[in-house]
Design a protein around this motif. Sequence first.
Motif, PDB file in Angstrom:
ATOM      1  N   THR A  49     -48.744 -17.384  35.473  1.00  0.00           N
ATOM      2  CA  THR A  49     -47.348 -17.484  34.213  1.00  0.00           C
ATOM      3  C   THR A  49     -47.358 -18.632  34.218  1.00  0.00           C
ATOM      4  O   THR A  49     -46.577 -19.141  32.378  1.00  0.00           O
ATOM      5  CB  THR A  49     -45.837 -16.748  34.433  1.00  0.00           C
ATOM      6  N   PRO A  50     -46.772 -19.598  34.746  1.00  0.00           N
ATOM      7  CA  PRO A  50     -46.765 -21.239  34.335  1.00  0.00           C
ATOM      8  C   PRO A  50     -47.774 -21.822  33.188  1.00  0.00           C
ATOM      9  O   PRO A  50     -47.553 -22.770  33.390  1.00  0.00           O
ATOM     10  CB  PRO A  50     -45.961 -21.932  35.554  1.00  0.00           C
ATOM     11  N   GLN A  66     -44.987 -21.485  26.495  1.00  0.00           N
ATOM     12  CA  GLN A  66     -44.183 -20.881  27.065  1.00  0.00           C
ATOM     13  C   GLN A  66     -43.429 -19.668  25.420  1.00  0.00           C
ATOM     14  O   GLN A  66     -44.094 -20.379  24.604  1.00  0.00           O
ATOM     15  CB  GLN A  66     -43.122 -21.386  26.910  1.00  0.00           C
ATOM     16  N   ARG A  88     -47.165 -14.596  28.238  1.00  0.00           N
ATOM     17  CA  ARG A  88     -46.117 -15.017  29.291  1.00  0.00           C
ATOM     18  C   ARG A  88     -45.448 -13.362  28.935  1.00  0.00           C
ATOM     19  O   ARG A  88     -44.924 -12.513  29.655  1.00  0.00           O
ATOM     20  CB  ARG A  88     -45.505 -16.063  28.955  1.00  0.00           C
ATOM     21  N   ARG A  89     -45.258 -13.059  27.799  1.00  0.00           N
ATOM     22  CA  ARG A  89     -44.651 -11.881  27.184  1.00  0.00           C
ATOM     23  C   ARG A  89     -45.847 -10.614  27.923  1.00  0.00           C
ATOM     24  O   ARG A  89     -44.785  -9.884  28.742  1.00  0.00           O
ATOM     25  CB  ARG A  89     -45.006 -11.118  25.592  1.00  0.00           C
ATOM     26  N   SER A  99     -44.995 -11.064  31.910  1.00  0.00           N
ATOM     27  CA  SER A  99     -43.358 -10.322  32.208  1.00  0.00           C
ATOM     28  C   SER A  99     -43.319  -9.268  32.162  1.00  0.00           C
ATOM     29  O   SER A  99     -42.861  -8.567  34.104  1.00  0.00           O
ATOM     30  CB  SER A  99     -42.788 -10.918  31.304  1.00  0.00           C
ATOM     31  N   GLN A 109     -35.172 -17.955  32.635  1.00  0.00           N
ATOM     32  CA  GLN A 109     -37.000 -18.063  32.311  1.00  0.00           C
ATOM     33  C   GLN A 109     -36.757 -17.269  31.437  1.00  0.00           C
ATOM     34  O   GLN A 109     -37.421 -16.937  30.557  1.00  0.00           O
ATOM     35  CB  GLN A 109     -37.831 -17.685  34.115  1.00  0.00           C
ATOM     36  N   GLU A 146     -37.811 -17.628  27.304  1.00  0.00           N
ATOM     37  CA  GLU A 146     -38.799 -17.336  26.979  1.00  0.00           C
ATOM     38  C   GLU A 146     -38.306 -16.459  25.659  1.00  0.00           C
ATOM     39  O   GLU A 146     -39.096 -15.787  24.968  1.00  0.00           O
ATOM     40  CB  GLU A 146     -39.651 -15.963  27.559  1.00  0.00           C
TER      41      GLU A 146
END
Length: 258
Positions: free
Chosen positions: A20-21, A25, A30-31, A34, A149, A153
């Motif tokens: 993720t990181p 962002q 990242r979606r 998640s 977090q 996002e």
Amino acid sequence: MTDRIAAVAGAVTVAGMIATPLLPQRGRGRRILSSVVVSGMWATTTANAVRRWGGRRAGIAGASTVVATGAVERIGTHTGVPFGRYAYTNALRPQIAHVPVIVPLAWFGMGLPAREAAHAALGERSTAATRIALGSAAMTAWDLFLDPQMVGEGFWAWARRGVYRGIPLSNFAGWFVTGLAIMALFELALPVQDPDGRRRDVDGSADVRLVGQYGYMSVMQTLGFARFFRDPVVATVGGIGMLPLATAAAVQLRRRTA
């Protein structure tokens, strides 16, 4: 079979958290991750619950938690009760009644590890009342990481900026109250001892794997915010919330097996 599912789902969760990181962002990557992380966490918890309590009890607990918290989230977005005024964006899909599906999954995915960590940490002082209270606090502590977090996002937004990374304190009060109800549900559906005496593994001790899930999450979130997300405030606050309980749970488990 449940052991294999838990192992695979756990590995997927770990891989998703690590990746993720490394992605931009608010980006599509990242979606997706998640949803992968939350789904993996839910699957790991569910598999471990089935192994410990059996499919019927685990299914009732999981389904009840998802339905109940989905309803609470729906009410919350319309009334501001119990978390405060907030709204989900369209970033997380799919959604039911404007609530992302992974949100109620997260309540069960982390809720049961929080209860078991509380049970282990309490040791001889573990009673239904103390497990409910400390389990809810343990679950709320996780949100000290989660909300900053997810807001960062762009998955949801607050009507008014709060004092903690833009999040109002009412949110954490709402988490604690909701957590109390979820922990009480666990006491009924997933008792720490088998009331019928037919499952020898349900002997009153905390489930080591579920406790481990909570401990792993506490360490990974603390390191993630400190090193990769570069947010020492969240790393410190969240770490103070989760790490002492995770450590106490580990110490108690070690004493029990020594």
